[in-house]
Design a protein around this motif. Structure first.
Motif, PDB file in Angstrom:
ATOM      1  N   TRP A  18       0.843  -1.192   0.000  1.00  0.00           N
ATOM      2  CA  TRP A  18       0.000   0.000   0.000  1.00  0.00           C
ATOM      3  C   TRP A  18       0.890   1.257   0.000  1.00  0.00           C
ATOM      4  CZ3 TRP A  18      -4.136  -2.230  -1.178  1.00  0.00           C
ATOM      5  CH2 TRP A  18      -4.519  -3.415  -0.555  1.00  0.00           C
ATOM      6  N   MET A  19       0.514   2.225  -0.810  1.00  0.00           N
ATOM      7  CA  MET A  19       1.232   3.503  -0.837  1.00  0.00           C
ATOM      8  C   MET A  19       0.535   4.470   0.109  1.00  0.00           C
ATOM      9  SD  MET A  19       3.757   3.350  -3.068  1.00  0.00           S
ATOM     10  CE  MET A  19       4.041   5.027  -3.571  1.00  0.00           C
ATOM     11  N   ALA A  20       1.265   4.940   1.095  1.00  0.00           N
ATOM     12  CA  ALA A  20       0.673   5.935   1.990  1.00  0.00           C
ATOM     13  C   ALA A  20       0.444   7.224   1.213  1.00  0.00           C
ATOM     14  CB  ALA A  20       1.612   6.185   3.165  1.00  0.00           C
ATOM     15  N   ALA A  21      -0.485   8.043   1.705  1.00  0.00           N
ATOM     16  CA  ALA A  21      -0.761   9.322   1.032  1.00  0.00           C
ATOM     17  C   ALA A  21       0.506  10.159   1.055  1.00  0.00           C
ATOM     18  CB  ALA A  21      -1.886  10.044   1.755  1.00  0.00           C
ATOM     19  N   GLU A  25       2.942  14.288  -6.674  1.00  0.00           N
ATOM     20  CA  GLU A  25       2.244  13.461  -7.652  1.00  0.00           C
ATOM     21  C   GLU A  25       2.595  11.987  -7.461  1.00  0.00           C
ATOM     22  OE1 GLU A  25       1.924  13.070 -12.517  1.00  0.00           O
ATOM     23  OE2 GLU A  25       2.900  14.789 -11.578  1.00  0.00           O
ATOM     24  N   ARG A  26       1.597  11.136  -7.605  1.00  0.00           N
ATOM     25  CA  ARG A  26       1.819   9.709  -7.466  1.00  0.00           C
ATOM     26  C   ARG A  26       2.307   9.122  -8.792  1.00  0.00           C
ATOM     27  NH1 ARG A  26      -0.740   7.412  -2.897  1.00  0.00           N
ATOM     28  NH2 ARG A  26      -2.117   8.834  -1.796  1.00  0.00           N
ATOM     29  N   ASP A  27       3.123   8.095  -8.715  1.00  0.00           N
ATOM     30  CA  ASP A  27       3.632   7.414  -9.902  1.00  0.00           C
ATOM     31  C   ASP A  27       2.668   6.278 -10.232  1.00  0.00           C
ATOM     32  OD1 ASP A  27       4.936   5.949 -11.812  1.00  0.00           O
ATOM     33  OD2 ASP A  27       6.865   5.938 -10.783  1.00  0.00           O
ATOM     34  N   VAL A  32       0.611   0.581 -10.260  1.00  0.00           N
ATOM     35  CA  VAL A  32       0.092  -0.553 -11.022  1.00  0.00           C
ATOM     36  C   VAL A  32       1.021  -1.749 -10.879  1.00  0.00           C
ATOM     37  CG1 VAL A  32      -0.435  -1.430 -13.336  1.00  0.00           C
ATOM     38  CG2 VAL A  32      -1.170   0.872 -12.663  1.00  0.00           C
ATOM     39  N   ASP A  33       2.305  -1.517 -10.945  1.00  0.00           N
ATOM     40  CA  ASP A  33       3.281  -2.597 -10.837  1.00  0.00           C
ATOM     41  C   ASP A  33       3.180  -3.306  -9.492  1.00  0.00           C
ATOM     42  OD1 ASP A  33       5.634  -3.995 -11.982  1.00  0.00           O
ATOM     43  OD2 ASP A  33       6.634  -3.132 -10.227  1.00  0.00           O
ATOM     44  N   GLU A  34       2.809  -2.562  -8.449  1.00  0.00           N
ATOM     45  CA  GLU A  34       2.743  -3.149  -7.110  1.00  0.00           C
ATOM     46  C   GLU A  34       1.439  -3.886  -6.829  1.00  0.00           C
ATOM     47  OE1 GLU A  34       3.521   0.276  -4.720  1.00  0.00           O
ATOM     48  OE2 GLU A  34       5.674  -0.073  -4.679  1.00  0.00           O
ATOM     49  N   TYR A 545      -9.058   0.134  -6.834  1.00  0.00           N
ATOM     50  CA  TYR A 545      -9.990   1.077  -7.453  1.00  0.00           C
ATOM     51  C   TYR A 545      -9.365   2.474  -7.521  1.00  0.00           C
ATOM     52  CZ  TYR A 545     -14.386   3.668  -8.179  1.00  0.00           C
ATOM     53  OH  TYR A 545     -15.376   4.483  -8.661  1.00  0.00           O
ATOM     54  N   GLY A 546      -8.674   2.868  -6.452  1.00  0.00           N
ATOM     55  CA  GLY A 546      -8.014   4.168  -6.455  1.00  0.00           C
ATOM     56  C   GLY A 546      -6.944   4.272  -7.520  1.00  0.00           C
ATOM     57  N   VAL A 547      -6.169   3.207  -7.692  1.00  0.00           N
ATOM     58  CA  VAL A 547      -5.136   3.205  -8.729  1.00  0.00           C
ATOM     59  C   VAL A 547      -5.777   3.324 -10.110  1.00  0.00           C
ATOM     60  CG1 VAL A 547      -3.279   1.869  -9.792  1.00  0.00           C
ATOM     61  CG2 VAL A 547      -3.528   1.887  -7.301  1.00  0.00           C
TER      62      VAL A 547
END
Length: 568
Positions: A18-21, A25-27, A32-34, A545-547
């Motif tokens: 999970w990527m924390a907030a 800008e998010r990559d 997607v790769d994760e 869904y967020g990604v």
């Protein structure tokens, strides 16, 4: 009651990074790769040690064919109580809960009328009790069956059904829930909720949330039933049921031993085995609830679970009956499968006592079990379900993975789908055994692409109508990075189980991996709703869904979804 044993091993990773907030800008490409699939893969250690009842259809298609054959008698008004009861069972097998309920209500009315003319008809009383239990009326069922036993203390079907009633009372999952689903099954199935989901704590919360949202008039009743699980009252009911079951088992054992000594008869031996199994399950539930374990698979040790089953006596008695009836292939299959269970328990106990090392097994017992099962395999598949799985398991037990794989190959060549045999065969082909299976180690199919390819070929040939193997194929293909293949497999699983949230999440993840973000948005939006109540899967659904939203440029919505875990 069918004896069976099941152990499921996950083959897909449970976790998603999970990527924390983060600031800035998010990559999207990294996110997607994760992404990974949820835990959708499972190989099953599963086989039956009892032949099917000859009077019960094994498939929905067989049930529908018999329903059609009964229709002229229905139209002519020629149905007796037993016919209506049979129709109720057939409709239930065919998946029509409303029709099953209607047929059973007619059966119960007809039984009451027929019993007035034949009050001492033991067979009628047993059929009546069996139908009452199917309709969720356990107390009345027990009363009718006790009456039958009092009239004829030698009538084994009465004992069998009475033991089933006591299991129903002891096990709240198949007890009160069965009555609830009998009454409301058509409405629950309409909204995508099945009784099976309540066996899993995570699925249970999702199912309950679905009922609250889509059938609120049923939610309060269902909540009361769930609240009673593990309560002091339920513990007391289970304990009392186990005590009554033990007394009945003593009587069954006396009758069966005496009759088998007089004349070996398979139906008497099957009644003996069924009685051991049902009482074993009843006792286990009573002990589990008393210990504060209320899940479908309580946290009792597997060894302790099976120590309640008197396997040595069941196997030894079966060997004696087989010696008198050497040509009865079904009987041999039952004894061989029981021997397999006994050997498995020796392995588990040896592993527990020797730091997970495989103990030395009795070669003569392995050979006897194999011979019994090989004889059973001469029968049509529907007459010995799961016994190929037992034979493949013996291969793993003996450390001969190639033998397990050959059993699976032979089953496929016969056009027979046996997931237990296939699972054991695949493990054997990879050089894995029961030690790895029970340790929960997930196979890495990137190291065994030929096994995944073989499995895919088998599925394409046999087209099993159960979702689990297709989902497992998707998990295997994830290991190999074949996301086109993953999508094909998980979509087939979704076709077979459209209300299963983990398959929807898996489809969305596969679409994202293939760069089809807009399609993924639609799929994952539905998955979020379906996963309500399942904490880990719901979190994974929100994240995926967020990604997907981020990938299609809906940044504000995406940030809310990606922050969902932290906010929760």
């Amino acid at each position: 009651m069918r004896g069976a044993m099941l152990v499921v091993v996950s083959m897909a990773a449970l976790a998603v990074s999970w990527m924390a907030a983060a600031q800035g800008e998010r990559d999207v490409a990294t996110l997607v790769d994760e992404l990974t699939l949820p835990a959708i893969g499972e190989l099953k250690f599963e086989f039956s040690f009892h032949p099917p009842r000859r009077d019960v259809p094994q498939t929905a298609e067989q049930a529908r064919a018999e329903i059609a054959a009964l229709q002229p008698r229905v139209d002519a008004g020629q149905m007796l109580a037993a016919d209506w009861a049979r129709l109720g069972d057939l409709e239930a097998k065919a998946g029509d809960a409303a029709a099953a309920r209607e047929a059973r209500e007619k059966a119960l009315a007809a039984f009451a009328a027929e019993a007035q003319a034949r009050p001492n008809d033991v067979a009628l009383l047993v059929s009546w009790g069996e139908t009452l239990l199917a309709a969720g009326q356990a107390e009345l069922a027990e009363s009718k069956l006790q009456q039958a036993v009092a009239l004829d203390p030698e009538y084994l079907p009465a004992y069998s059904e009475l033991l089933n009633v006591l299991l129903w009372v002891a096990n709240p999952w198949i007890g009160r829930l069965q009555g609830f689903f009998h009454a409301h099954g058509d409405e629950l199935l309409r909204i995508g909720v099945s009784d099976v989901e309540f066996a899993d704590p995570q699925q249970r919360e999702r199912a309950l949330a679905t009922v609250r949202a889509q059938a609120p008039e049923l939610a309060s009743e269902l909540q009361r039933i769930l609240a009673d699980f593990g309560s002091p009252e339920q513990v007391e009911r289970s304990s009392a049921a186990a005590q009554r079951s033990a007394l009945l088992l003593e009587r069954v054992n006396q009758v069966c031993r005496r009759r088998l000594a007089e004349a070996p008869a398979p139906e008497v031996y099957y009644a003996y085995v069924d009685a051991q199994v049902v009482h074993w399950l009843t006792s286990w539930w009573a002990q589990a609830l008393a210990a504060g374990q209320t899940e479908e698979t309580p946290g009792l040790q597997v060894q302790a679970f099976f120590s309640l089953l008197n396997l040595p006596d069941a196997v030894d008695m079966g060997e004696q009956v087989c010696a008198s009836l050497p040509a009865d292939a079904q009987l041999h299959g039952t004894v061989g499968a029981l021997q397999t269970v006994r050997i498995v328990m020796q392995v588990l106990q040896g592993m527990a006592n020797a730091e997970a090392k495989m103990p030395t097994l009795d070669a003569a017992e392995l050979a006897r079990a194999r011979a019994h099962l090989r004889q059973a395999l001469t029968l049509p598949a529907e007459q010995r379900p799961g016994m190929a799985g037992a034979l493949a398991t013996l291969g793993l037990l003996a450390g001969d993975g190639e033998a397990a794989f050959r059993v699976a190959q032979e089953a496929v060549a016969r056009g027979e789908w046996d997931y237990g045999a296939v699972s054991m065969g695949l493990l054997g082909k990879m050089g894995l055994g029961l030690a790895e299976l029970f340790s929960g180690e997930a196979p890495d199919f990137s190291q065994h692409p030929e096994v995944a390819e073989t499995f895919g070929q088998w599925l394409a040939k046999l087209q099993p109508a159960e979702p689990a193997p297709w989902a497992s194929l998707g998990a295997m293909r994830e290991d190999m990075g074949d996301w086109e293949g993953v999508l094909i497999a998980v979509r087939r699983a979704r076709e077979l189980a459209p209300a299963t949230a983990k398959y929807a999440v898996a489809e969305g993840v596969a679409l994202m991996k293939l760069g089809r973000a807009q399609e993924a948005v639609e799929v994952l939006l539905g998955a979020v709703g379906m996963a309500a109540g399942d904490g880990e899967l719901l979190t994974q659904a929100h994240h995926a869904y967020g990604v997907a939203l981020l990938a299609v440029g809906r940044t504000e919505e995406a940030e809310a979804e990606l922050a969902w875990e932290e906010e929760r």
